[in-house]
Design a protein around this motif. Structure first.
Motif, mmCIF file in Angstrom:
data_model
loop_
_atom_site.group_PDB
_atom_site.id
_atom_site.type_symbol
_atom_site.label_atom_id
_atom_site.label_comp_id
_atom_site.label_asym_id
_atom_site.label_seq_id
_atom_site.Cartn_x
_atom_site.Cartn_y
_atom_site.Cartn_z
ATOM 1 N N ALA A 1 -33.109 59.781 -10.683
ATOM 2 C CA ALA A 1 -32.507 59.550 -9.370
ATOM 3 C C ALA A 1 -31.262 58.696 -9.556
ATOM 4 O O ALA A 1 -31.032 58.141 -10.639
ATOM 5 N N GLY A 2 -30.450 58.599 -8.524
ATOM 6 C CA GLY A 2 -29.258 57.764 -8.576
ATOM 7 C C GLY A 2 -29.520 56.403 -7.954
ATOM 8 O O GLY A 2 -30.167 56.294 -6.902
ATOM 9 N N LYS A 3 -29.066 55.357 -8.606
ATOM 10 C CA LYS A 3 -29.190 53.988 -8.096
ATOM 11 C C LYS A 3 -27.791 53.464 -7.794
ATOM 12 O O LYS A 3 -26.903 53.490 -8.651
ATOM 13 N N PHE B 1 -24.964 73.463 -3.766
ATOM 14 C CA PHE B 1 -24.829 72.202 -4.494
ATOM 15 C C PHE B 1 -26.200 71.564 -4.619
ATOM 16 O O PHE B 1 -26.989 71.576 -3.662
ATOM 17 N N HIS B 2 -26.508 71.031 -5.808
ATOM 18 C CA HIS B 2 -27.786 70.357 -6.032
ATOM 19 C C HIS B 2 -27.523 69.092 -6.843
ATOM 20 O O HIS B 2 -27.338 69.137 -8.052
ATOM 21 N N GLY B 3 -27.474 67.967 -6.147
ATOM 22 C CA GLY B 3 -27.265 66.682 -6.807
ATOM 23 C C GLY B 3 -28.602 66.010 -7.071
ATOM 24 O O GLY B 3 -29.084 65.229 -6.241
ATOM 25 N N ASP B 4 -29.230 66.332 -8.197
ATOM 26 C CA ASP B 4 -30.564 65.808 -8.484
ATOM 27 C C ASP B 4 -30.603 64.845 -9.668
ATOM 28 O O ASP B 4 -31.658 64.324 -10.006
ATOM 29 N N ARG C 1 -32.205 64.283 -4.742
ATOM 30 C CA ARG C 1 -32.346 65.619 -4.139
ATOM 31 C C ARG C 1 -31.325 65.880 -3.027
ATOM 32 O O ARG C 1 -31.652 66.086 -1.865
ATOM 33 N N VAL C 2 -30.060 65.878 -3.414
ATOM 34 C CA VAL C 2 -28.974 66.188 -2.483
ATOM 35 C C VAL C 2 -28.700 67.687 -2.572
ATOM 36 O O VAL C 2 -28.464 68.209 -3.660
ATOM 37 N N LEU C 3 -28.721 68.369 -1.443
ATOM 38 C CA LEU C 3 -28.627 69.829 -1.438
ATOM 39 C C LEU C 3 -27.681 70.323 -0.367
ATOM 40 O O LEU C 3 -27.649 69.801 0.747
ATOM 41 N N GLU C 4 -26.926 71.360 -0.718
ATOM 42 C CA GLU C 4 -26.266 72.207 0.276
ATOM 43 C C GLU C 4 -26.688 73.635 -0.036
ATOM 44 O O GLU C 4 -26.541 74.098 -1.167
ATOM 45 N N THR C 5 -27.237 74.329 0.957
ATOM 46 C CA THR C 5 -27.750 75.680 0.768
ATOM 47 C C THR C 5 -27.280 76.583 1.899
ATOM 48 O O THR C 5 -26.618 76.139 2.845
ATOM 49 N N THR C 6 -27.643 77.872 1.810
ATOM 50 C CA THR C 6 -27.256 78.833 2.842
ATOM 51 C C THR C 6 -28.337 79.042 3.891
ATOM 52 O O THR C 6 -28.100 79.694 4.897
ATOM 53 N N THR C 7 -29.547 78.518 3.671
ATOM 54 C CA THR C 7 -30.604 78.550 4.687
ATOM 55 C C THR C 7 -31.384 77.245 4.627
ATOM 56 O O THR C 7 -31.275 76.485 3.664
ATOM 57 N N LEU C 8 -32.219 77.012 5.638
ATOM 58 C CA LEU C 8 -32.893 75.731 5.760
ATOM 59 C C LEU C 8 -34.114 75.521 4.873
ATOM 60 O O LEU C 8 -34.307 74.422 4.361
ATOM 61 N N PRO C 9 -35.006 76.509 4.671
ATOM 62 C CA PRO C 9 -36.266 76.208 3.970
ATOM 63 C C PRO C 9 -36.089 75.541 2.609
ATOM 64 O O PRO C 9 -36.921 74.730 2.208
ATOM 65 N N GLU C 10 -35.009 75.877 1.881
ATOM 66 C CA GLU C 10 -34.795 75.269 0.565
ATOM 67 C C GLU C 10 -34.564 73.765 0.644
ATOM 68 O O GLU C 10 -34.652 73.066 -0.364
ATOM 69 N N LEU C 11 -34.245 73.249 1.836
ATOM 70 C CA LEU C 11 -33.971 71.823 1.981
ATOM 71 C C LEU C 11 -35.224 70.982 2.097
ATOM 72 O O LEU C 11 -35.183 69.770 1.930
ATOM 73 N N LEU C 12 -36.346 71.611 2.408
ATOM 74 C CA LEU C 12 -37.546 70.849 2.725
ATOM 75 C C LEU C 12 -38.192 70.277 1.469
ATOM 76 O O LEU C 12 -38.167 70.890 0.407
ATOM 77 N N MET D 1 -23.593 74.993 7.815
ATOM 78 C CA MET D 1 -23.954 74.263 6.594
ATOM 79 C C MET D 1 -25.396 73.783 6.722
ATOM 80 O O MET D 1 -25.814 73.290 7.769
ATOM 81 N N PHE D 2 -26.156 73.912 5.641
ATOM 82 C CA PHE D 2 -27.504 73.361 5.547
ATOM 83 C C PHE D 2 -27.461 72.287 4.464
ATOM 84 O O PHE D 2 -27.145 72.582 3.309
ATOM 85 N N PHE D 3 -27.773 71.061 4.842
ATOM 86 C CA PHE D 3 -27.520 69.906 3.979
ATOM 87 C C PHE D 3 -28.727 68.975 4.007
ATOM 88 O O PHE D 3 -29.393 68.823 5.032
ATOM 89 N N ALA D 4 -29.022 68.345 2.872
ATOM 90 C CA ALA D 4 -30.154 67.417 2.815
ATOM 91 C C ALA D 4 -29.935 66.382 1.722
ATOM 92 O O ALA D 4 -29.240 66.632 0.737
ATOM 93 N N PHE D 5 -30.542 65.216 1.914
ATOM 94 C CA PHE D 5 -30.607 64.220 0.844
ATOM 95 C C PHE D 5 -31.808 63.318 1.098
ATOM 96 O O PHE D 5 -32.339 63.232 2.212
ATOM 97 N N SER D 6 -32.262 62.647 0.037
ATOM 98 C CA SER D 6 -33.379 61.720 0.114
ATOM 99 C C SER D 6 -32.911 60.335 -0.305
ATOM 100 O O SER D 6 -32.043 60.207 -1.178
#
Length: 365
Positions: free
Chosen positions: A64-66, A25-28, A227-238, A97-102
């Motif tokens: 971006a989302g406001k 998932f990529h919520g950009d 930059r909301v992300l769910e991926t299968t590994t961590l480096p893509e989240l950085l 799960m590997f998850f990130a957001f800003s």
């Protein structure tokens, strides 16, 4: 044929990019609308849309989302909330799960707000959450797990008007002895394999981002999400995995984000003038800063029962903390040196394999 097959396998291993992790998932918001999101809670308020897509400020790309919350943005259960909703792709028992957001806070929060959390479908049990609280002229960011009992696992101060990036590795389990959470804040690991009952029950989980607070809260507050992300590994989240080709930090007009935010450029991260050290003013609990040169964030994978199986990582253009700053208006970051290409070593290996094949053929004649 065996030699060719072996060479093909070595090629996949030797050249990054031929075997890449999946972005689930990529919520950009780069579509310019909210079409990438499954649903929204209280999208429309009494004064108009509560969730909009804007061109500034942005963490990466051009949108971006406001999210703006008002006292009358009430859900049928009485909660005061305005949120983006998405089902998690990998939340089954034993899955990672590997998850990130800003996020960016344009103004100091006036009350406690959950800004992101995971919750079970059907039973609606919150598993874990990130939240902000007012703290002087800054804000405190915290992270808690809720099962088997509620516990604040980490907190730090964040700067107003600056983008901050959160990443997590979660092993989902109904067993508190097996569930694990690791957390990164602005590229620095701050929690490492904290044990928790990450699945309150057998239901799958969804995540929601925005503002969720007590129904008695009265202030109108704003948060930006990107930059909301769910991926299968961590480096893509950085953060440096993508970068903002737009370059300049955003300076807000009336009602917008304060100037002095973080500037993200193609190929890595550079700080805007006056950037503060990640979380300055609030010491991180747990993990130390990444070493200069950029060790892979996340290090070892979880093994059976949550035990690390090793520390193999991998160098790359990852964000590391420089450890110094001149003010508190942003984050002070740099990128590690780019890794050397593996093709030269691969060519030597191929030549050696061909030589072995030729010697074996001569010995058979």
């Amino acid at each position: 044929m065996r030699l060719v097959a072996g060479m093909s396998a070595l090629l996949v291993l030797a050249v990054p990019g031929l075997a890449q992790a999946d972005v689930l998932f990529h919520g950009d918001f780069e579509s310019g609308d909210l079409s990438g999101w499954q649903s929204q809670l209280n999208l429309m308020g009494s004064a108009g849309p509560n969730i909009t897509v804007v061109g500034a400020p942005v963490f990466e790309g051009t949108h971006a989302g406001k999210i703006v919350i008002h006292p009358d943005d009430l859900w049928p259960n009485g909660h005061n909330r305005v949120e983006l909703h998405q089902d998690g792709a990998r939340t089954g028992e034993g899955q990672d799960m590997f998850f990130a957001f800003s996020f960016l806070l344009p103004e100091q929060p006036q009350v406690h707000n959950d800004i992101g959390y995971f919750e079970t479908n059907s039973s609606y049990q919150q598993s874990m959450a990130w939240y902000v609280d007012p703290s002087g002229n800054k804000a405190t960011l915290g992270f808690r797990t809720n099962h088997p009992q509620g516990k604040e696992q980490w907190k730090a101060e964040v700067s107003i008007g600056a983008w901050h990036h959160l990443a997590a590795k979660i092993r989902w389990s109904e067993d508190a002895a097996l569930g694990r959470v690791s957390l990164w804040f602005d590229g620095t690991e701050v929690l490492t394999e904290v044990g928790a009952k990450t699945k309150p029950d057998a239901n799958k989980l969804f995540f929601q981002l925005g503002y969720h607070r007590n129904a008695t809260a009265t202030p109108v507050e704003t948060i930006y999400i990107d930059r909301v992300l769910e991926t299968t590994t961590l480096p893509e989240l950085l953060p440096s995995a993508a970068g903002n080709t737009g370059g300049a930090a955003q300076t807000a007009g009336a009602g917008g984000a304060a100037s002095g935010g973080t500037t993200f450029k193609s190929g890595g991260v550079t700080s805007a003038s006056g950037g503060a050290v990640n979380g300055q003013g609030g010491a991180h609990s747990g993990g130390a800063n990444a070493a200069s040169g950029g060790a892979k964030m996340g290090g070892a994978a979880f093994g059976a029962g949550g035990v690390q199986t090793g520390t193999s990582g991998g160098a790359g253009p990852l964000v590391t903390n420089t450890g110094s700053s001149s003010s508190d208006s942003g984050c002070s970051c740099r990128t590690a040196p780019a890794p050397t290409t593996p093709l030269a070593g691969f060519g030597v290996l191929v030549a050696a394999l061909v030589g072995i094949r030729r010697r074996r053929a001569l010995s058979l004649n």
